[in-house]
Design an enzyme around this catalytic site. Sequence first.
Site, PDB file in Angstrom:
ATOM      1  N   HIS A   1      68.425 -40.964 -10.302  1.00  0.00           N
ATOM      2  CA  HIS A   1      67.942 -41.667 -11.495  1.00  0.00           C
ATOM      3  C   HIS A   1      66.835 -40.827 -12.137  1.00  0.00           C
ATOM      4  CE1 HIS A   1      65.743 -44.623 -13.896  1.00  0.00           C
ATOM      5  NE2 HIS A   1      66.846 -45.346 -13.900  1.00  0.00           N
TER       6      HIS A   1
ATOM      7  N   ASP B   1      63.985 -41.364 -13.616  1.00  0.00           N
ATOM      8  CA  ASP B   1      62.611 -41.662 -13.212  1.00  0.00           C
ATOM      9  C   ASP B   1      62.340 -41.184 -11.788  1.00  0.00           C
ATOM     10  OD1 ASP B   1      61.998 -42.869 -15.644  1.00  0.00           O
ATOM     11  OD2 ASP B   1      62.653 -44.849 -14.965  1.00  0.00           O
ATOM     12  N   LYS B   2      63.341 -41.344 -10.926  1.00  0.00           N
ATOM     13  CA  LYS B   2      63.168 -40.917  -9.535  1.00  0.00           C
ATOM     14  C   LYS B   2      63.197 -39.397  -9.395  1.00  0.00           C
ATOM     15  CE  LYS B   2      61.835 -44.171  -7.329  1.00  0.00           C
ATOM     16  NZ  LYS B   2      60.472 -43.995  -6.814  1.00  0.00           N
TER      17      LYS B   2
ATOM     18  N   GLU C   1      46.691 -33.335 -13.899  1.00  0.00           N
ATOM     19  CA  GLU C   1      45.434 -32.683 -13.532  1.00  0.00           C
ATOM     20  C   GLU C   1      45.501 -32.271 -12.065  1.00  0.00           C
ATOM     21  OE1 GLU C   1      45.503 -35.040 -16.759  1.00  0.00           O
ATOM     22  OE2 GLU C   1      45.206 -36.061 -14.835  1.00  0.00           O
TER      23      GLU C   1
ATOM     24  N   LYS D   1      50.227 -38.366  -6.615  1.00  0.00           N
ATOM     25  CA  LYS D   1      48.790 -38.616  -6.448  1.00  0.00           C
ATOM     26  C   LYS D   1      48.351 -38.274  -5.037  1.00  0.00           C
ATOM     27  CE  LYS D   1      48.763 -42.394  -9.831  1.00  0.00           C
ATOM     28  NZ  LYS D   1      48.505 -43.828 -10.062  1.00  0.00           N
TER      29      LYS D   1
ATOM     30  N   LYS E   1      43.386 -41.051  -4.305  1.00  0.00           N
ATOM     31  CA  LYS E   1      43.773 -42.041  -5.314  1.00  0.00           C
ATOM     32  C   LYS E   1      44.166 -43.327  -4.579  1.00  0.00           C
ATOM     33  CE  LYS E   1      43.779 -38.753  -8.557  1.00  0.00           C
ATOM     34  NZ  LYS E   1      43.644 -37.534  -7.753  1.00  0.00           N
TER      35      LYS E   1
END
Length: 448
Positions: free
Chosen positions: A44, A46-47, A85, A315, A319
């Site tokens: 997918h 997004d994945k 970042e 992350k 985080k």
Amino acid sequence: MFFRINSYWLKLALTLYRSSNYIKENLSLSRSYLFTSESVTEGHPDKVCDQISDTILDALLAQDDYSRVAAEVVVNTGLVLITGEITSQAQINYIDLARKKIAEIGYTEAENGFCSNSCSVLVALDEQSADISQGVTAAQESREEMSEDELDAIGAGDQGLMFGFACNETPELMPLPISMANRVSRHLAEVRKAGQLPYLRPDGKTQVTISYEDGRPVGIDTILISTQHQATIGDITAEAAVQAKIKEDLWEAVVKPAFADIEIKPTEQTRFLVNPTGKFVIGGPQGDAGLTGRKIIIDTYGGYSRHGGGAFSGKDPTKVDRSAAYASRYVAKNIVAAGLAEKCEVQLSYAIGVARPVSIMVETFGTGKIEEERLLELVQQHFELRPAGIIQTFQLRSLPRQRNGRFYQDTAAYGHFGRQDLNLPWEQTDKAELLKEALKQPVAAGVR
């Protein structure tokens, strides 16, 4: 006489009150309802982004434990954009990492509109903001209170709230709907990669609807699979015949194995929907743009529990969107594993640059064996919930290096929780016996 009359009416009022509560409780328990969760395959769009983001994180942490990473990825037809970042001493080839991950997922043919060898990969990265870095590197407690406790040395990388959840519906203590949706997605990818159903392509979505009675799962109402596929299958060219073939194959090769060791199985009454639009040939980044962090409900509990809104992938563990979500799952799972509740939800909240949680909440939805206030005391006594403590407990910085540069990327598809195929530290129930023993002890004074 006056006292006897008032006593009579008082007893009658108490009896009616208790009876009404009994009726309400039993009426609510007897309610029947359906609950649905969805999942997606690793192909997918997004994945794809989540996995590239976490592949980058793994590579950076494998070289530099103290890398600060917020890696975001965008994909579209023939394009990958890596942004965000990053501050690190590691030296990695971002373009090469992205291409290898895309190939591993299965996008190796140009006719898919997205191919590992031919897509453009653009890199636009900044360093972590100095304003954020100073709060994470030297937490408020360390700066202002001069705490010597090393666990106060790292502040939360952001403000926010995180939820963890566990229930006794499955052996892995996850809600059944998301557990089965993820299972079906994994099996769908496995039969494609193994060549068992060679006409399948990487993109896919699944959905499972569970019937509940008395608050417990009792049946499989609906199974939905939408899977990308070739336009024709051998000599089969008519669209209706292609879809009939796919439906038959998926039932035998994907659905049956997914439910093989589950007590609740599909029946003749279970609806089975496959590619309900009629076909699914155009898919992946050619069909839809993808973004890191857009599948947060699939990553967690399938909507069964509340969500704080923060995504995980890309992350680093400072985080708290990520690390504290893992910690809250760890707490909730150990409470359920200890038999202290049938369902448990834990909320944590943090302030950026501050090490200790702003708040901790424990909710057992009426299934707790002890008061929630006592549960909260046990959590505060026995679980380390400062970011540095969470990182230390789960070895979140060193695991990519310990596992040969591959840890976070394996969580980036098919869920971060309830994963029996991965050895995840936050899925351990090593605190369960301690919680049971703690109940036998008097409440300690001066809870941390």
